[in-house]
Write an enzyme that holds these catalytic residues in place. Structure first.
Site, PDB file in Angstrom:
ATOM      1  N   GLU A 158       0.824  -1.162   0.066  1.00  0.00           N
ATOM      2  CA  GLU A 158      -0.051   0.009  -0.128  1.00  0.00           C
ATOM      3  C   GLU A 158       0.927   1.229   0.243  1.00  0.00           C
ATOM      4  OE1 GLU A 158      -2.816  -0.889  -0.895  1.00  0.00           O
ATOM      5  OE2 GLU A 158      -2.744  -2.909  -0.251  1.00  0.00           O
ATOM      6  N   TYR A 213      -1.778  -8.342 -11.177  1.00  0.00           N
ATOM      7  CA  TYR A 213      -0.726  -8.039 -10.058  1.00  0.00           C
ATOM      8  C   TYR A 213       0.519  -9.203 -10.549  1.00  0.00           C
ATOM      9  CZ  TYR A 213      -4.231  -6.568  -6.724  1.00  0.00           C
ATOM     10  OH  TYR A 213      -5.231  -5.824  -5.968  1.00  0.00           O
TER      11      TYR A 213
HETATM   12  N1  BES Z   1      -5.829  -1.339  -4.522  1.00  0.00           N
HETATM   13  C1  BES Z   1      -5.886  -2.465  -4.096  1.00  0.00           C
HETATM   14  C2  BES Z   1      -7.210  -3.055  -3.419  1.00  0.00           C
HETATM   15  C3  BES Z   1      -8.298  -2.828  -4.598  1.00  0.00           C
HETATM   16  C4  BES Z   1      -8.344  -3.466  -5.873  1.00  0.00           C
HETATM   17  C5  BES Z   1      -9.672  -2.273  -4.076  1.00  0.00           C
HETATM   18  C6  BES Z   1      -9.189  -3.054  -6.726  1.00  0.00           C
HETATM   19  C7  BES Z   1     -10.776  -2.392  -5.032  1.00  0.00           C
HETATM   20  C8  BES Z   1     -10.599  -2.790  -6.309  1.00  0.00           C
HETATM   21  C9  BES Z   1      -4.939  -2.701  -3.040  1.00  0.00           C
HETATM   22  O1  BES Z   1      -3.763  -1.955  -3.038  1.00  0.00           O
HETATM   23  C10 BES Z   1      -4.581  -4.281  -3.078  1.00  0.00           C
HETATM   24  O2  BES Z   1      -3.966  -4.594  -4.105  1.00  0.00           O
HETATM   25  N2  BES Z   1      -4.623  -4.930  -2.062  1.00  0.00           N
HETATM   26  C11 BES Z   1      -4.146  -6.433  -2.280  1.00  0.00           C
HETATM   27  C12 BES Z   1      -2.983  -6.484  -1.063  1.00  0.00           C
HETATM   28  C13 BES Z   1      -1.887  -7.640  -1.487  1.00  0.00           C
HETATM   29  C14 BES Z   1      -1.604  -7.849  -3.002  1.00  0.00           C
HETATM   30  C15 BES Z   1      -0.640  -7.332  -0.651  1.00  0.00           C
HETATM   31  C16 BES Z   1      -5.143  -7.072  -1.413  1.00  0.00           C
HETATM   32  O3  BES Z   1      -6.185  -6.799  -0.806  1.00  0.00           O
HETATM   33  O4  BES Z   1      -5.092  -8.337  -1.545  1.00  0.00           O
HETATM   34 ZN    ZN Z   2      -2.619  -2.795  -4.855  1.00  0.00          ZN
END
Ligand code: BES
Ligand code: ZN
Length: 583
Positions: A286, A373
């Site tokens: 984050e 990702y």
């Molecule tokens: N920005 C995302 C969460 C998100 C993505 C919210 C798409 C709504 C729509 C956040 O930065 C994220 O990627 N979170 C991951 C963390 C992990 C990869 C360390 C999660 O929630 O799994």
């Molecule tokens: Zn993210």
């Protein structure tokens, strides 16, 4: 940098129309009616006809700066996009919209005091991807950025927190208090976020605090005590921190994500507090978004990999500095397993697994996966290996400086990349990564090291390391996730005996264990544990897979458990789990 105006299929905004440059929001947080009620004063870059997004908002008036009503019309509500709001921006470029949210707003969660772990209720917002329009009438597209000035009024005994660079002031009457924040740097709508509840605060450094409920604050502060050092390491990789401060807010378990990069205030799921700092990688993730996502933003959700792929890449590099290469790779391997699971699901549903896919007409929540990702980060590692870190690292700084505060498309990024590295990589090769429906292109880097190999070896042979060997959260996760799903569950039981996974307070381990027993169709003795887990966890990463397999084995039971705990889950999570259960 002059970037092209893009068409965002997830917004009603039409390219070329006047754009928002500033949002002054004044809202009352009403816990009795579960509504936010007030006004959005929006400044545009020029007068003229324009379009805003909204969803289930109750709009009472649209006025000019002197309070004179302005004509406005609303389109037909659409399930995916919400309702268009057509207005004509007057000569002074200012418009005031008075409105209230619906108690069912998709981006707002209201929690009753019985489930907050405090004596008081809570509420919080989640904008990404297209939920900001359910609490603010705005141009809800990541291609438009604006400054903000937000005032919330709320019950005095509660604290309000906001993702913002400046806390302007606090004022109080007998029962209501007002808090105001400012974002002096431009952000897209999906990053406008706030939280109201009873929180404690611990100072980590001059620019960082951690916020959590009383019962969690101690553990949270201990888990994240390296944060100031982590920020310095992030700055070495990505450049000077582009915002003013950077704090962490530990959310209630119903928070649907592991973390959310709200500006200057990362929202994180309590499941990241594992006791062994393995969840710090989420906080690193984050934090990295402060550059990759918040400073340089995907222009549309088709370019989502630019946000997440870059952020996972940065997470990998910073984790390397903080915990060493071996752990950074282990963490990345775990993401690869999630990626492979998602690729299988996409294949079954006949969807492309390309990095950048046109998602017109599709809800970004419905196609959320680990593809942007993992594959996105692996693409950048591929580039890095081709050109060498001695060239790639300066390129990262150049990228940040060139596109700071802009929104970027995949094509613009690829153009920039080729400008720098055209002699090392070709457009044809890049296009395979970006647009072809292949899991991974030939020649993609492989994630492996001796630590990973050793854990996989234990998993495939169904054995455990010697009793004196200490395994952290990630080691146990990799083991559980790679255990063959077979009928013989003696391995799982031996694991449980040793690590107490089925009753663990560590949500990551307990989740991986419960998934393993469910997928081995040997879950009967763990049904109570599954039920309890589903009552205390609300993270989508856990709920979607668990409800999915449970529904396959025991559809009635799955529906019954879901009905019991539905009120605890976030509207976004409910929207994702209901179709799994055919509700
Ligand atoms: N920005 C995302 C969460 C998100 C993505 C919210 C798409 C709504 C729509 C956040 O930065 C994220 O990627 N979170 C991951 C963390 C992990 C990869 C360390 C999660 O929630 O799994
Ligand atoms: Zn993210």
């Amino acid at each position: 940098m002059n970037l092209q105006q893009v068409k965002d299929p997830h917004s009603y905004y039409v390219s070329g129309e006047p754009q928002m440059t500033h949002l002054a929001l004044t809202l009352h947080v009403d816990f009795d009616t579960h509504t936010l009620c007030g006004s959005a004063k929006i400044t545009f870059n020029r007068p003229g006809k324009t379009t805003l997004d909204s969803r289930a908002l109750n709009i009472s008036s649209v006025e000019d700066s002197r309070g004179k009503p302005i004509d406005f019309t609303m389109g037909e509500p659409d399930n995916l996009l919400g309702t268009a709001l057509y207005i004509t921006v007057p000569e002074d470029k200012k418009v005031t919209i008075k409105y209230a949210t619906s108690p069912e707003a998709s981006g707002v969660k209201w929690l009753d005091s019985s489930i907050t772990g405090t004596e008081h209720p809570m509420m919080f917002t989640q904008g990404e991807a297209i939920h900001a329009r359910s609490y603010i009438p705005c141009q809800d597209t990541p291609s438009i950025k604006f400054t903000t000035y937000v005032t919330l009024s709320k019950p005095q005994e509660l604290r309000a927190l906001m993702g913002a660079s400046v806390h302007v002031y606090r004022s109080e009457t007998t029962d209501t208090s007002y808090e105001t924040w400012e974002n002096t740097d431009r952000i897209p709508a999906y990053l406008v976020a706030f939280m109201v509840g009873e929180f404690k605060c611990k100072v980590l450094s001059e620019r960082s605090n951690v916020f959590a409920i009383q019962s969690v604050i101690h553990d949270a502060a201990a888990e994240f005590d390296d944060y100031p050092d982590i920020m310095k390491k992030a700055e070495r990789l990505l450049g000077t921190y582009p915002w003013k401060n950077s704090s962490i807010l530990v959310m209630p378990p119903s928070f649907p994500y592991g973390g959310m990069e709200n500006p200057c205030l990362s929202f994180v799921n309590p499941s990241v507090i594992t006791g062994d700092k393995s969840g710090v990688t989420t906080v690193i993730h984050e934090l990295a978004h402060s550059w990759t996502g918040n400073l340089i933003t995907n222009a549309t959700w088709r370019d989502f990999w630019l946000n997440e792929g870059w952020t996972v890449y940065a997470e990998y590099r910073i984790t390397e500095e903080v915990f060493g290469t071996s752990i950074a790779e282990l963490n990345f391997k775990l993401l690869e397993l999630e990626f492979q699971r998602d690729v299988q699901i996409f294949r079954k549903e006949g969807r492309s697994v390309a990095l950048s896919v046109d998602c017109t007409g599709i809800d970004p929540d419905d196609i959320f996966s680990r593809i942007p990702y993992f594959k996105g980060a692996l693409f950048l590692i591929w580039v890095e290996q081709r050109v060498g870190r001695e060239r790639f690292d300066p390129f990262i700084h150049k990228y940040m400086n060139t596109f700071a505060f802009a929104s970027l498309t995949t094509e613009e990024f690829v153009h920039f990349l080729l400008e720098h590295f055209g002699e090392f990589i070709s457009l044809d090769e890049i296009n395979v990564w970006m647009y072809e429906d292949v899991e991974l292109p030939d020649g993609a880097p492989i994630v492996m090291n001796s630590l990973i190999q050793e854990i996989l070896q234990f998993a495939t042979t169904g054995s455990l390391p010697a009793p004196d060997v200490k395994w952290g959260t990630m080691h146990q996760q990799l083991y559980l996730e790679s255990l063959p799903r077979v009928n013989d569950v003696s391995t799982l039981e031996a694991f449980n005996e040793r690590f107490h996974a089925s009753t663990s307070g560590n949500a990551e381990i307990r989740y991986s264990f419960l998934m393993a027993v469910l997928e081995s169709a040997h879950y009967h003795t763990y049904l109570d544990s599954i039920d309890e887990f589903l009552s205390i966890q609300g993270r989508m990463k856990y709920l979607k897979p668990i409800y999915g397999v449970l529904f396959k084995h025991e559809p009635e039971r799955a529906r019954e458990i879901f009905a019991k705990y539905r009120g605890r889950y976030h509207p976004i999570t409910i929207g994702q789990v209901e179709p799994i259960l055919n509700v």
